[in-house]
Write a protein that holds these residues in place. Structure first.
Motif, PDB file in Angstrom:
ATOM      1  N   LEU A  33       0.825  -1.221   0.000  1.00 52.10           N
ATOM      2  CA  LEU A  33       0.000   0.000   0.000  1.00 52.10           C
ATOM      3  C   LEU A  33       0.856   1.268   0.000  1.00 52.10           C
ATOM      4  CD1 LEU A  33      -2.931  -0.977   2.392  1.00 52.10           C
ATOM      5  CD2 LEU A  33      -3.010  -0.666  -0.077  1.00 52.10           C
ATOM      6  N   HIS A  68      -1.857   6.707   5.147  1.00 53.16           N
ATOM      7  CA  HIS A  68      -2.872   7.104   4.162  1.00 53.16           C
ATOM      8  C   HIS A  68      -2.726   8.568   3.787  1.00 53.16           C
ATOM      9  CE1 HIS A  68      -7.187   8.009   2.972  1.00 53.16           C
ATOM     10  NE2 HIS A  68      -6.809   7.094   2.130  1.00 53.16           N
ATOM     11  N   GLY A 121     -11.817  -4.188   3.079  1.00 52.48           N
ATOM     12  CA  GLY A 121     -11.466  -3.254   4.154  1.00 52.48           C
ATOM     13  C   GLY A 121     -10.048  -3.538   4.592  1.00 52.48           C
ATOM     14  N   PRO A 181      -5.809  18.068   2.551  1.00 49.75           N
ATOM     15  CA  PRO A 181      -4.743  18.283   1.553  1.00 49.75           C
ATOM     16  C   PRO A 181      -5.309  18.271   0.139  1.00 49.75           C
ATOM     17  CG  PRO A 181      -4.757  16.007   2.221  1.00 49.75           C
ATOM     18  CD  PRO A 181      -5.856  16.679   3.000  1.00 49.75           C
ATOM     19  N   HIS A 237      -2.739  13.955  -2.928  1.00 59.06           N
ATOM     20  CA  HIS A 237      -1.715  13.644  -1.918  1.00 59.06           C
ATOM     21  C   HIS A 237      -2.140  12.490  -1.015  1.00 59.06           C
ATOM     22  CE1 HIS A 237       0.608  17.702  -2.094  1.00 59.06           C
ATOM     23  NE2 HIS A 237       0.482  17.118  -3.256  1.00 59.06           N
ATOM     24  N   VAL A 238      -3.389  12.064  -1.132  1.00 58.61           N
ATOM     25  CA  VAL A 238      -3.874  10.952  -0.322  1.00 58.61           C
ATOM     26  C   VAL A 238      -3.565   9.653  -1.062  1.00 58.61           C
ATOM     27  CG1 VAL A 238      -5.954   9.891   0.634  1.00 58.61           C
ATOM     28  CG2 VAL A 238      -5.704  12.368   0.638  1.00 58.61           C
ATOM     29  N   GLN A 239      -3.000   8.653  -0.348  1.00 61.32           N
ATOM     30  CA  GLN A 239      -2.660   7.371  -0.978  1.00 61.32           C
ATOM     31  C   GLN A 239      -3.932   6.721  -1.512  1.00 61.32           C
ATOM     32  OE1 GLN A 239       0.069   5.817  -1.703  1.00 61.32           O
ATOM     33  NE2 GLN A 239       1.693   6.246  -0.242  1.00 61.32           N
ATOM     34  N   PRO A 240      -4.002   6.416  -2.788  1.00 63.80           N
ATOM     35  CA  PRO A 240      -5.271   5.973  -3.376  1.00 63.80           C
ATOM     36  C   PRO A 240      -5.589   4.488  -3.217  1.00 63.80           C
ATOM     37  CG  PRO A 240      -3.605   6.206  -5.077  1.00 63.80           C
ATOM     38  CD  PRO A 240      -2.937   6.558  -3.783  1.00 63.80           C
ATOM     39  N   ASP A 241      -4.575   3.655  -2.898  1.00 61.53           N
ATOM     40  CA  ASP A 241      -4.799   2.207  -2.971  1.00 61.53           C
ATOM     41  C   ASP A 241      -5.420   1.592  -1.718  1.00 61.53           C
ATOM     42  OD1 ASP A 241      -3.444   2.494  -5.346  1.00 61.53           O
ATOM     43  OD2 ASP A 241      -1.510   1.976  -4.476  1.00 61.53           O
ATOM     44  N   PHE A 242      -5.478   2.349  -0.629  1.00 63.40           N
ATOM     45  CA  PHE A 242      -5.918   1.750   0.634  1.00 63.40           C
ATOM     46  C   PHE A 242      -7.369   1.254   0.533  1.00 63.40           C
ATOM     47  CE2 PHE A 242      -2.815   2.504   4.088  1.00 63.40           C
ATOM     48  CZ  PHE A 242      -1.821   3.051   3.319  1.00 63.40           C
ATOM     49  N   PRO A 243      -7.624   0.020   0.985  1.00 62.53           N
ATOM     50  CA  PRO A 243      -8.993  -0.511   0.909  1.00 62.53           C
ATOM     51  C   PRO A 243      -9.839   0.035   2.061  1.00 62.53           C
ATOM     52  CG  PRO A 243      -7.545  -2.159   1.855  1.00 62.53           C
ATOM     53  CD  PRO A 243      -6.695  -0.955   1.585  1.00 62.53           C
ATOM     54  N   LEU A 244     -10.118   1.323   2.021  1.00 61.15           N
ATOM     55  CA  LEU A 244     -10.867   1.956   3.112  1.00 61.15           C
ATOM     56  C   LEU A 244     -12.244   2.372   2.626  1.00 61.15           C
ATOM     57  CD1 LEU A 244      -8.068   4.262   4.581  1.00 61.15           C
ATOM     58  CD2 LEU A 244      -8.915   2.128   5.541  1.00 61.15           C
ATOM     59  N   PHE A 276     -13.711   4.220  -0.583  1.00 59.60           N
ATOM     60  CA  PHE A 276     -13.308   5.612  -0.847  1.00 59.60           C
ATOM     61  C   PHE A 276     -12.762   5.764  -2.265  1.00 59.60           C
ATOM     62  CE2 PHE A 276      -9.862   8.841  -0.653  1.00 59.60           C
ATOM     63  CZ  PHE A 276     -10.634   9.958  -0.353  1.00 59.60           C
TER      64      PHE A 276
END
Lengths: 278, 253
Positions: A37, A172, A228, B74, B78-85, B130
């Motif tokens: 990530l 993040h 998630g 921001p 600038h936000v990391q796009p890959d996170f599974p959130l 997201f």
């Protein structure tokens, strides 16, 4: 391929190696989610070179000070401990560079590779000894390696359990996390020190290829199907366990190279996850 | 009497090398500061210095005691796009500094997050990933995350960048109402001067290329001479009802 070796009847031979593989597989695959990530998949390679410098330095100190295996001071210069120390110390370097920076990783890898070769020329032992210390083999293990790997895994998981939300926010969106008062640099150091610790221990126990493979492939597979962050971490850990355990079983039963078998099982899991996603 | 929340005194700012300064700036409680200047003028560097994320080369950054709570939105990329959130996960990150080590968000935290999502019209997307949202929706979620922190100072870096006209108007109207109703201290970087001057009551003009830094109440700062100096081109200001339009002067025949 041979006709096969009875697996369960031979458990006294393999249980320590299997346990090390499972523990290392779980830890590497868990950390792998963060590695993927944060887009720093080449940091593990650079870390293994940093650790190699540590081994060469340990050999140089041993030879310069005339330390032997019988001397009480010898344990202070134990090459694998010095390698671990070098790798963990490099966490400060990787944390300082933005998102582990590709350039920083490249510089670390190249400089450390050159240092190993240059300093290695002054070591009277063969360079083969250096790779022997760094890259063990996954077939057999000692009880001390089980204990070391378990301790590293507990340390990593414990620190992550305590700081999970902070680590997540800082990874993040580092600027927003810093503005909210979180110590982003310290959190980065914690993350990279965890990589360094787990990788050093796992590389020593399993070898470089399975350590790198288990750090990347199970995480990629998990991220294909997870919905998630918690699910991704749990699935990746499970994939790491399956890859290490099944890979070891196949290598033992069919006399295949252990590390390569683990990586191939992880690769099959990734292919399966990709197909499932489609 | 208003309280000084944040102050820069003769600060020289920059990353590895000094970029701009010495500059002085005082942010009072309830102010709405707009920060404007051409591309690459040092606006984000100024914001990061104000937030304390980037230490000044020289000079002093003073923050009120007790320390006000800052929340930062921001630039979206600038936000990391890959996170599974999911959307709710991202918004709850705004509560992180309120939670003890090893603790997750509780019902009260979830309630605050849901309220902010509802204010921004994103309640229906609470369980969506997201990464699958449109630019405008992601911007709203990041704004909800910042408001979930219940900040004393809200800092936004080009919050309307990449949005369509409707999305831009919605975000600006929301920020204006947030400031009017709650007197939330706000600092907003805008790449388009026209949007900044219609929401802010104070203005910072920045251009490190010319070494120019001026700040003060909007009425004082909004002159054609000042704006022309910052942008290096002749600028015209039109006032139409309550709206201010800023544009480059048409070259004469």
């Amino acid at each position: 391929m041979s006709e096969g070796v009875p697996f369960w009847e031979n458990w006294p031979i393999w249980w320590e190696a299997m346990l090390v593989a499972l523990l290392a597989g779980a830890g590497l695959a868990y950390l792998g989610v963060w590695v993927v990530l944060k887009r720093v998949v080449y940091v593990p390679l650079a870390l293994s070179q940093v650790a190699a410098v540590g081994v060469v330095v340990a050999f140089l100190i041993e030879e310069a000070a005339g330390l032997t295996g019988d001397s009480g001071w010898h344990c202070l210069c134990e090459p694998s401990w010095i390698a671990l120390l070098f790798a963990v110390a490099s966490a400060f370097y990787f944390a300082r560079t933005e998102a582990g920076g590709e350039r920083a990783t490249g510089v670390a890898y190249l400089v450390c590779s050159a240092l190993v070769l240059t300093l290695g020329a002054f070591v009277r032992r063969d360079l083969h000894d250096i790779s022997g210390v760094l890259f063990g083999q996954a077939v057999l293990a000692q009880l001390s390696q089980v204990v070391t790997t378990a301790a590293a895994l507990l340390l990593v998981l414990g620190s992550h359990l305590l700081c999970h939300r902070r680590l997540l926010f800082a990874a993040h969106d580092p600027a927003a996390a810093g503005a909210a008062g979180l110590r982003v640099y310290r959190l980065e150091v914690l993350l990279y020190a965890g990589f360094a610790l787990m990788l050093s221990v796992a590389t020593r126990a399993l070898g470089a290829l399975p350590a790198f493979g288990l750090c990347v492939l199970p995480a990629l597979a998990a991220l294909r199907v997870a919905r998630g962050m918690g699910q991704a971490l749990a699935l990746s850990t499970a994939f790491g366990l399956v890859s290490a355990g099944l890979g070891y079983y196949l290598s033992f039963a069919f006399e295949l190279p252990a590390g390569a078998s683990m990586v191939l099982v992880a690769g099959l899991l990734l292919a399966g996850a990709s197909a499932f996603k489609k | 009497m208003s309280r000084t929340l944040l102050e820069l005194e003769r600060v020289i700012l920059g990353y590895r090398t000094p970029l701009l300064g010495p500059i002085s700036l005082r942010v009072e409680q309830g102010d709405f500061w707009g920060i404007a200047g051409p591309n690459g003028a040092g606006k984000t560097t100024l914001v990061k210095t104000l937030l304390g994320v980037l230490p000044p080369h020289r000079g002093e950054r003073r923050v009120a005691e007790p320390r006000p709570r800052f929340a930062y939105v921001p630039q979206r990329h600038h936000v990391q796009p890959d996170f599974p959130l999911r959307v709710l996960d991202v918004v709850l990150l705004g509560r992180t500094d309120r939670l003890g080590l090893g603790r997750g968000p509780g019902p009260a935290d979830r309630r605050v997050a849901a309220e902010q999502l509802e204010r921004l019209g994103m309640q229906a997307s609470i369980g969506r990933p997201f990464a699958t949202l449109s630019s405008g929706q992601q911007q709203r979620v990041l704004l909800a995350r910042a408001l979930t922190a219940e900040p004393d100072v809200l800092v936004l870096d080009e919050p309307t960048e990449g949005l369509d006209l409707q999305g831009e108007a919605d975000i600006l109207a929301f920020l204006r109402s947030l400031h009017r109703e709650g007197r939330l201290t706000t600092l907003m970087v805008g790449h388009r001067l026209g949007e900044v001057v219609n929401v802010a009551d104070h203005l910072c003009l920045v251009n490190h290329l010319t070494g120019l830094f001026e700040c003060g109440p909007l009425a004082e700062m909004l002159t054609e001479e000042r704006l022309s100096a910052v942008y290096g081109q002749p600028v015209e200001i039109d006032r139409c009802a309550e709206r201010v339009n800023v544009h480059l002067r048409e070259p004469g025949p």
